[in-house]
Design a protein around this motif. Structure first.
Motif, PDB file in Angstrom:
ATOM      1  N   VAL A 128       1.785  -9.541   2.478  1.00  0.00           N
ATOM      2  CA  VAL A 128       2.985  -8.900   1.943  1.00  0.00           C
ATOM      3  C   VAL A 128       2.596  -8.215   0.641  1.00  0.00           C
ATOM      4  O   VAL A 128       1.503  -8.420   0.102  1.00  0.00           O
ATOM      5  N   CYS A 129       3.498  -7.399   0.129  1.00  0.00           N
ATOM      6  CA  CYS A 129       3.288  -6.755  -1.164  1.00  0.00           C
ATOM      7  C   CYS A 129       3.968  -7.585  -2.247  1.00  0.00           C
ATOM      8  O   CYS A 129       5.105  -8.029  -2.069  1.00  0.00           O
ATOM      9  N   LEU A 130       3.278  -7.760  -3.333  1.00  0.00           N
ATOM     10  CA  LEU A 130       3.827  -8.481  -4.471  1.00  0.00           C
ATOM     11  C   LEU A 130       3.883  -7.521  -5.657  1.00  0.00           C
ATOM     12  O   LEU A 130       2.871  -6.938  -6.038  1.00  0.00           O
ATOM     13  N   VAL A 131       5.073  -7.346  -6.208  1.00  0.00           N
ATOM     14  CA  VAL A 131       5.274  -6.445  -7.350  1.00  0.00           C
ATOM     15  C   VAL A 131       6.165  -7.128  -8.378  1.00  0.00           C
ATOM     16  O   VAL A 131       6.902  -8.072  -8.060  1.00  0.00           O
ATOM     17  N   ASP A 132       6.094  -6.658  -9.599  1.00  0.00           N
ATOM     18  CA  ASP A 132       6.981  -7.188 -10.627  1.00  0.00           C
ATOM     19  C   ASP A 132       8.426  -6.863 -10.261  1.00  0.00           C
ATOM     20  O   ASP A 132       8.731  -5.779  -9.739  1.00  0.00           O
ATOM     21  N   ALA A 133       9.345  -7.808 -10.519  1.00  0.00           N
ATOM     22  CA  ALA A 133      10.749  -7.621 -10.118  1.00  0.00           C
ATOM     23  C   ALA A 133      11.374  -6.410 -10.784  1.00  0.00           C
ATOM     24  O   ALA A 133      12.329  -5.820 -10.249  1.00  0.00           O
ATOM     25  N   GLY A 134      10.870  -5.991 -11.946  1.00  0.00           N
ATOM     26  CA  GLY A 134      11.436  -4.838 -12.638  1.00  0.00           C
ATOM     27  C   GLY A 134      10.754  -3.527 -12.326  1.00  0.00           C
ATOM     28  O   GLY A 134      11.041  -2.511 -12.989  1.00  0.00           O
ATOM     29  N   ASN A 135       9.866  -3.503 -11.348  1.00  0.00           N
ATOM     30  CA  ASN A 135       9.145  -2.265 -11.026  1.00  0.00           C
ATOM     31  C   ASN A 135      10.120  -1.194 -10.541  1.00  0.00           C
ATOM     32  O   ASN A 135      10.879  -1.421  -9.592  1.00  0.00           O
ATOM     33  N   PRO A 136      10.144  -0.019 -11.182  1.00  0.00           N
ATOM     34  CA  PRO A 136      11.116   1.018 -10.811  1.00  0.00           C
ATOM     35  C   PRO A 136      10.907   1.596  -9.414  1.00  0.00           C
ATOM     36  O   PRO A 136      11.815   2.251  -8.882  1.00  0.00           O
ATOM     37  N   ARG A 137       9.762   1.386  -8.825  1.00  0.00           N
ATOM     38  CA  ARG A 137       9.519   1.919  -7.476  1.00  0.00           C
ATOM     39  C   ARG A 137      10.193   1.082  -6.393  1.00  0.00           C
ATOM     40  O   ARG A 137      10.288   1.514  -5.250  1.00  0.00           O
ATOM     41  N   LEU A 138      10.654  -0.116  -6.750  1.00  0.00           N
ATOM     42  CA  LEU A 138      11.324  -0.961  -5.760  1.00  0.00           C
ATOM     43  C   LEU A 138      12.656  -0.368  -5.357  1.00  0.00           C
ATOM     44  O   LEU A 138      13.436   0.076  -6.196  1.00  0.00           O
ATOM     45  N   THR A 139      12.912  -0.383  -4.072  1.00  0.00           N
ATOM     46  CA  THR A 139      14.211   0.026  -3.547  1.00  0.00           C
ATOM     47  C   THR A 139      14.734  -1.097  -2.667  1.00  0.00           C
ATOM     48  O   THR A 139      14.094  -2.137  -2.510  1.00  0.00           O
ATOM     49  N   GLY A 140      15.883  -0.880  -2.071  1.00  0.00           N
ATOM     50  CA  GLY A 140      16.454  -1.893  -1.185  1.00  0.00           C
ATOM     51  C   GLY A 140      15.560  -2.197  -0.005  1.00  0.00           C
ATOM     52  O   GLY A 140      15.642  -3.277   0.585  1.00  0.00           O
ATOM     53  N   ARG A 141      14.707  -1.247   0.367  1.00  0.00           N
ATOM     54  CA  ARG A 141      13.819  -1.437   1.510  1.00  0.00           C
ATOM     55  C   ARG A 141      12.409  -1.866   1.092  1.00  0.00           C
ATOM     56  O   ARG A 141      11.528  -1.981   1.930  1.00  0.00           O
ATOM     57  N   GLY A 142      12.195  -2.042  -0.178  1.00  0.00           N
ATOM     58  CA  GLY A 142      10.872  -2.445  -0.640  1.00  0.00           C
ATOM     59  C   GLY A 142      10.111  -1.280  -1.235  1.00  0.00           C
ATOM     60  O   GLY A 142      10.585  -0.610  -2.152  1.00  0.00           O
ATOM     61  N   LEU A 143       8.937  -1.004  -0.698  1.00  0.00           N
ATOM     62  CA  LEU A 143       8.089   0.087  -1.162  1.00  0.00           C
ATOM     63  C   LEU A 143       7.836   1.071  -0.034  1.00  0.00           C
ATOM     64  O   LEU A 143       7.643   0.678   1.120  1.00  0.00           O
ATOM     65  N   SER A 144       7.848   2.350  -0.380  1.00  0.00           N
ATOM     66  CA  SER A 144       7.477   3.361   0.608  1.00  0.00           C
ATOM     67  C   SER A 144       5.959   3.424   0.695  1.00  0.00           C
ATOM     68  O   SER A 144       5.242   2.965  -0.207  1.00  0.00           O
ATOM     69  N   LEU A 145       5.458   4.008   1.776  1.00  0.00           N
ATOM     70  CA  LEU A 145       4.021   4.149   1.931  1.00  0.00           C
ATOM     71  C   LEU A 145       3.446   5.025   0.825  1.00  0.00           C
ATOM     72  O   LEU A 145       2.359   4.757   0.301  1.00  0.00           O
ATOM     73  N   GLY A 146       4.198   6.055   0.439  1.00  0.00           N
ATOM     74  CA  GLY A 146       3.737   6.932  -0.638  1.00  0.00           C
ATOM     75  C   GLY A 146       3.637   6.202  -1.964  1.00  0.00           C
ATOM     76  O   GLY A 146       2.658   6.371  -2.703  1.00  0.00           O
ATOM     77  N   ASP A 147       4.654   5.390  -2.280  1.00  0.00           N
ATOM     78  CA  ASP A 147       4.604   4.613  -3.525  1.00  0.00           C
ATOM     79  C   ASP A 147       3.428   3.641  -3.506  1.00  0.00           C
ATOM     80  O   ASP A 147       2.718   3.476  -4.510  1.00  0.00           O
ATOM     81  N   PHE A 148       3.245   2.978  -2.372  1.00  0.00           N
ATOM     82  CA  PHE A 148       2.147   2.024  -2.250  1.00  0.00           C
ATOM     83  C   PHE A 148       0.810   2.709  -2.506  1.00  0.00           C
ATOM     84  O   PHE A 148      -0.070   2.149  -3.176  1.00  0.00           O
ATOM     85  N   ALA A 149       0.634   3.919  -1.979  1.00  0.00           N
ATOM     86  CA  ALA A 149      -0.622   4.641  -2.141  1.00  0.00           C
ATOM     87  C   ALA A 149      -0.832   5.086  -3.585  1.00  0.00           C
ATOM     88  O   ALA A 149      -1.973   5.130  -4.074  1.00  0.00           O
ATOM     89  N   GLU A 150       0.258   5.393  -4.287  1.00  0.00           N
ATOM     90  CA  GLU A 150       0.139   5.905  -5.656  1.00  0.00           C
ATOM     91  C   GLU A 150       0.011   4.803  -6.701  1.00  0.00           C
ATOM     92  O   GLU A 150      -0.537   5.029  -7.791  1.00  0.00           O
TER      93      GLU A 150
END
Length: 293
Positions: A128-150
């Motif tokens: 799974v992906c683990l990110v900080d709870a305050g990361n602005p890239r988080l959306t209701g669906r998690g992370l997009s593939l583009g965000d993950f790559a960047e």
């Protein structure tokens, strides 16, 4: 012996037999030979865990140290209170020939390590992906593939071991931007906390540490990637009763924690490992790299 030495060895005197002088000289040697033979034949005895004082050495990944060490030690301590278990963290620079397998009873490592001898899946998880709870890239669906790559990545390094998610990232045309790396998964939640990084972490470990580190667990933005830990052992240990008992304990605790099962083969996990594994109580298949003498 009479034919070999051209000596009667035992001669009748009245109703009894007496040894010849040569037999007297041979007797202690023959007795010692028989004692050694009995000692050799008694080496393979049924393993009695309740009476055992055997010392086992296990190399265990940081993931399994977190997920399995406590229940495994508890189970072994209950069944074999006199046994001793020495647990070691893996050393990346250790050789991949059978030196390490000879030094330790079991290696419990991610599937994919090149090891001669035998291997068997123990515990299955998924990344799974683990990110900080305050990361602005988080959306209701998690992370997009583009965000993950960047995003910059915190990564677990295991030397030359090929993890399954490497193939998935390659298939998506993604080369992770690794900002930092550590030798294992257990430090990743602390590294991600309070940063803009993302880490690929086995789900069970990620959920254990997410709340305490202020991180959020979200699915990967690509098809599910499995993660399998396996046990490896030297072919010389295959039929040892004590070692068979130890493997059964690891297998049982792994099954209680979710197991690995035959699903590993159905998903092609065996292709990642250079040593073929087996399941349950079936005889294992030795690695193609194994030296069969």
């Amino acid at each position: 012996m009479r034919r070999h030495f051209s000596d009667d060895l035992l001669v009748r005197v009245g109703r009894e037999y007496q040894r010849t002088p040569l037999a007297d000289r041979l007797l202690p040697l023959v007795q010692e030979t028989l004692r050694k033979a009995e000692e050799t034949l008694s080496l393979i005895q049924p393993f009695e865990p309740e009476h055992s004082t055997q010392r086992f050495s296990i190399v265990m990944s940081d993931y399994l140290m977190t997920m399995m060490a406590e229940p495994l030690l508890r189970a072994i301590g209950s069944a074999a209170p006199g046994a001793r278990i020495d647990i070691h963290l893996p050393v990346p620079a250790e050789p991949t020939d059978d030196t390490r397998l000879r030094r330790h009873d079991l290696l419990l490592l991610p599937l994919g390590h090149r090891q001669p001898g035998f291997s068997e899946p123990v515990l299955r998880d998924r990344f799974v992906c683990l990110v900080d709870a305050g990361n602005p890239r988080l959306t209701g669906r998690g992370l997009s593939l583009g965000d993950f790559a960047e995003m910059p990545h915190a990564a677990a390094e295991f030397g030359k071991v090929l993890m399954l998610f490497d193939r998935h990232l390659d298939s998506q045309g993604i080369t992770p931007r690794i900002r930092t790396s550590v030798p294992g998964f257990s430090l990743l939640p602390s590294l991600v906390s309070g940063t803009d990084m993302v880490a690929l972490v086995p789900e069970r470990l990620a959920r254990r540490y997410a709340d305490s580190t202020g991180c959020t667990v979200v699915p990967t933005p690509f098809p599910e990637v499995s993660f399998v830990e396996a046990m490896y052992w030297h072919r010389n240990q295959q039929n040892d009763p004590g070692h068979q008992w130890l493997r059964a304990m690891v297998r049982r605790v792994g099954a209680d924690r979710g197991g690995a099962g035959e699903q590993a083969d159905r998903e092609g996990l065996a292709d990642v490992d250079d040593s073929r594994h087996h399941h349950g109580g079936a005889d294992p298949v030795p690695s193609p790299d194994a030296d069969h003498g």
